[in-house]
Design an enzyme around this catalytic site. Structure first.
Site, mmCIF file in Angstrom:
data_model
loop_
_atom_site.group_PDB
_atom_site.id
_atom_site.type_symbol
_atom_site.label_atom_id
_atom_site.label_comp_id
_atom_site.label_asym_id
_atom_site.label_seq_id
_atom_site.Cartn_x
_atom_site.Cartn_y
_atom_site.Cartn_z
ATOM 1 N N HIS A 108 -7.618 -3.951 5.078
ATOM 2 C CA HIS A 108 -6.826 -2.243 4.996
ATOM 3 C C HIS A 108 -7.108 -1.773 3.621
ATOM 4 O O HIS A 108 -8.172 -0.104 3.720
ATOM 5 C CB HIS A 108 -4.974 -2.269 4.167
ATOM 6 N N ASN A 109 -7.926 -2.004 2.696
ATOM 7 C CA ASN A 109 -8.527 -0.952 1.725
ATOM 8 C C ASN A 109 -10.033 -1.464 2.032
ATOM 9 O O ASN A 109 -10.553 -0.025 1.869
ATOM 10 C CB ASN A 109 -8.439 -2.203 0.173
ATOM 11 N N SER A 131 0.744 -1.233 0.103
ATOM 12 C CA SER A 131 0.260 0.083 0.092
ATOM 13 C C SER A 131 0.860 1.315 -0.074
ATOM 14 O O SER A 131 2.012 1.486 0.539
ATOM 15 C CB SER A 131 -0.503 0.115 1.042
ATOM 16 N N GLU A 168 -9.689 1.210 4.069
ATOM 17 C CA GLU A 168 -9.285 2.849 3.413
ATOM 18 C C GLU A 168 -11.104 3.260 2.432
ATOM 19 O O GLU A 168 -11.353 4.451 2.746
ATOM 20 C CB GLU A 168 -8.573 2.349 2.375
ATOM 21 N N LYS A 188 -4.438 -6.858 3.671
ATOM 22 C CA LYS A 188 -4.552 -5.575 2.617
ATOM 23 C C LYS A 188 -5.605 -6.018 2.455
ATOM 24 O O LYS A 188 -6.239 -4.426 2.039
ATOM 25 C CB LYS A 188 -3.617 -5.886 1.409
HETATM 26 C C1 6PG Z 1 -3.219 1.170 -1.680
HETATM 27 C C2 6PG Z 1 -4.807 1.451 -2.526
HETATM 28 C C3 6PG Z 1 -4.138 0.701 -3.826
HETATM 29 C C4 6PG Z 1 -5.790 1.148 -4.621
HETATM 30 C C5 6PG Z 1 -6.782 0.803 -4.302
HETATM 31 C C6 6PG Z 1 -7.222 1.223 -5.117
HETATM 32 O O1 6PG Z 1 -3.370 0.084 -0.747
HETATM 33 O O2 6PG Z 1 -2.533 1.693 -2.147
HETATM 34 O O3 6PG Z 1 -4.889 0.641 -1.512
HETATM 35 O O4 6PG Z 1 -4.295 -0.275 -3.709
HETATM 36 O O5 6PG Z 1 -5.452 2.746 -4.804
HETATM 37 O O6 6PG Z 1 -6.681 -0.255 -4.682
HETATM 38 O O7 6PG Z 1 -8.850 0.719 -5.424
HETATM 39 P P1 6PG Z 1 -10.481 1.224 -6.162
HETATM 40 O O8 6PG Z 1 -9.990 1.567 -6.793
HETATM 41 O O9 6PG Z 1 -11.459 0.011 -5.227
HETATM 42 O O10 6PG Z 1 -11.431 2.020 -5.159
#
Ligand code: 6PG
Length: 474
Positions: free
Chosen positions: A187-188, A130, A191, A184
């Site tokens: 984490h997302n 990430s 996010e 991960k």
């Molecule tokens: C990270 C982000 C990266 C990516 C996402 C975007 O941790 O650097 O999470 O992995 O920006 O996958 O996800 P979406 O396109 O689903 O918003």
């Protein structure tokens, strides 16, 4: 056949792959890169001048350029492409070679790939990375999962390229199997939740508070100096002052209000549903992206579905800013909490033996959800490494108790002015549900027994009961 043998191979020289290779090279590692796409390869070669890096577009030459046993890293889009790349690599690799999937693969796919490759005596690890472009170039947070002996082979490289907080690398082996990709994914999911909360705060400040982009920049910058200090709040402050090259106005106002997604948020929700661990802020964030995508329908229904006037200027907009700061802090905490509760359950179910404190430790730097409040969350797990949910930690719970008044005020305003703020509502409802001694689920049990004889338990005696409900006897 060339002489130089590279320590690592990287397949996929898009933004992330290319930047990670440059980062690896800064730390003294030699890397061969491969991409079928000529333009990506050319741009990679341009950036790798005079470095111990080489680009290939022939997979045989690429594999032949690697030191044995080989370590091949993949930074390609999740899904079928990963399988296609593995299928192409398999005949060229030898026993003991190691593939690192550094993309956002689904953990179930990672588990399957590990199993299948093990039959060919090939090693495989799923590694979540990430931090986007800057993270890859200057230090991401790295979430590896797999066998200890495989991790040992790449640990010094991963530690060198990862972000550092107080000199501690933001990488550690999280557990066996696909645990790295699981972490991960969560984490997302977090996010998604945090981004939706920030977007809702922006909505209220813009429409009800009538703040312009400069004022929004000020507010978010100030928040970033306080208890909300985090990567996402920081970039949000920047976004409001970005000029648009095409029109000379602010770029934020020219961007279509239709949020994209690659699926990791929805995977988190699906997993949480499967494990029966509620993550309502994350669920809401996914739904809101889906709702935003339907702008044509929104325009149509907006002509029919009337609500309160939402363009009112609040004289007390400083109060609104203050309330939102506390409400966001409250809602951020519950979002991290929901993600960590899911990890706790998953770790038990899948026997990952994930150490929550280690997860928080490696999320403090490099990644998208890094935030100063993670120190408070880390303390909860230091006090109790087995904590099921951070809201059960007395010290942290006190922070929520203190912050509840402001989030209630924010939710009231959202209702009064007709501004959709479902992630804040989900956060508050989660808090109110988790603290409820009594919930109306007795009624749901009665209904289930009424129409389906599903039985119920009683609160005054042991056993399982079924009733012939009045209407059934008519
Ligand atoms: C990270 C982000 C990266 C990516 C996402 C975007 O941790 O650097 O999470 O992995 O920006 O996958 O996800 P979406 O396109 O689903 O918003």
């Amino acid at each position: 056949m060339q002489d130089q043998k590279y320590e690592y191979g990287m397949i996929g020289l898009g933004t992330m792959g290319c930047n990670l290779v440059l980062n690896m090279n800064d730390h003294g590692f030699s890397v061969a890169g491969f991409d079928k796409d000529k333009s990506k390869l050319e741009s990679f070669i341009k950036q790798t001048d005079k470095r111990s890096i080489q680009g290939f577009n022939n997979v045989n030459d690429f594999i032949a350029s690697l030191q044995k046993p080989r370590v091949v890293m993949l930074l390609v889009p999740a899904g079928l492409i990963v399988d296609e790349v593995i299928a192409e690599l398999k005949p060229l690799l030898e026993e003991g070679d190691l593939i690192l999937d550094c993309g956002n693969s689904h953990f179930i796919d990672t588990a399957l790939r590990m199993e299948q490759l093990a039959k060919d005596k090939l090693n495989f690890m799923g590694i979540g990375i990430s931090g986007g472009e800057t993270g890859a170039r200057h230090g991401p947070s790295i979430m590896p999962g797999g066998l200890k002996e495989n991790y040992k082979r790449v640990a010094s490289m991963l530690e060198a390229v990862s972000a550092k907080v107080n000199n501690e690398p933001c990488v550690t082996l999280l557990g066996p199997g696909p645990s790295g990709h699981y972490v991960k994914m969560v984490h997302n999911g977090i996010e998604y939740g945090l981004m939706q909360l920030i977007a809702e705060a922006y909505h209220l400040l813009k429409i009800v508070g009538q703040l312009d982009n400069d004022e929004l920049h000020e507010v978010f910058s100030k928040w970033n100096d306080g208890k909300l200090s985090s990567y996402l709040i920081g970039i949000t402050a920047d976004i409001f002052i970005q000029e648009d090259n095409l029109t000379g106005t602010r770029l934020i106002d020219m961007i279509l209000d239709n949020a994209g997604q690659k699926g990791t948020g929805a995977w988190t929700s699906e997993e949480a549903m499967a494990l029966q661990i509620p993550v309502p802020v994350i669920d809401t964030a996914v739904s809101m992206r889906d709702l935003s995508a339907n702008e044509e329908d929104r325009i149509l229904t907006g002509k029919i579905l009337k609500g309160p006037k939402s363009g009112l200027k609040l004289p007390e907009h400083m109060e609104l800013v203050n309330e939102l700061e506390h409400a966001l802090y409250f809602a951020f905490l519950t979002t991290y909490g929901q993600g960590m509760a899911l990890l706790h359950a998953a770790s038990e179910k899948y026997k990952y033996d994930i150490k929550p404190e280690e997860v928080i430790k490696i999320w403090r730097g490099g990644c998208i959800i890094r935030a100063s409040m993670l120190e408070n969350i880390r303390s909860c797990f230091k006090r109790n490494p087995e904590l099921k949910n951070i809201i059960l930690d007395e010290k942290l719970a006190q922070e929520l108790v203190k912050g509840q008044n402001e989030i209630r005020e924010v939710v009231k305003k959202s209702v009064e002015y007709g501004i959709p703020m479902p992630a804040f509502m989900a956060s508050l409802a989660y808090y109110d549900t988790c603290r409820s001694k009594w919930l109306p689920a007795n009624l749901i049990q009665a209904q289930r027994d009424y129409f389906g004889a599903h039985t119920y338990k009683r609160n005054d005696r042991e056993g399982v009961f079924h009733t012939q409900w009045l209407v059934n006897q008519e």
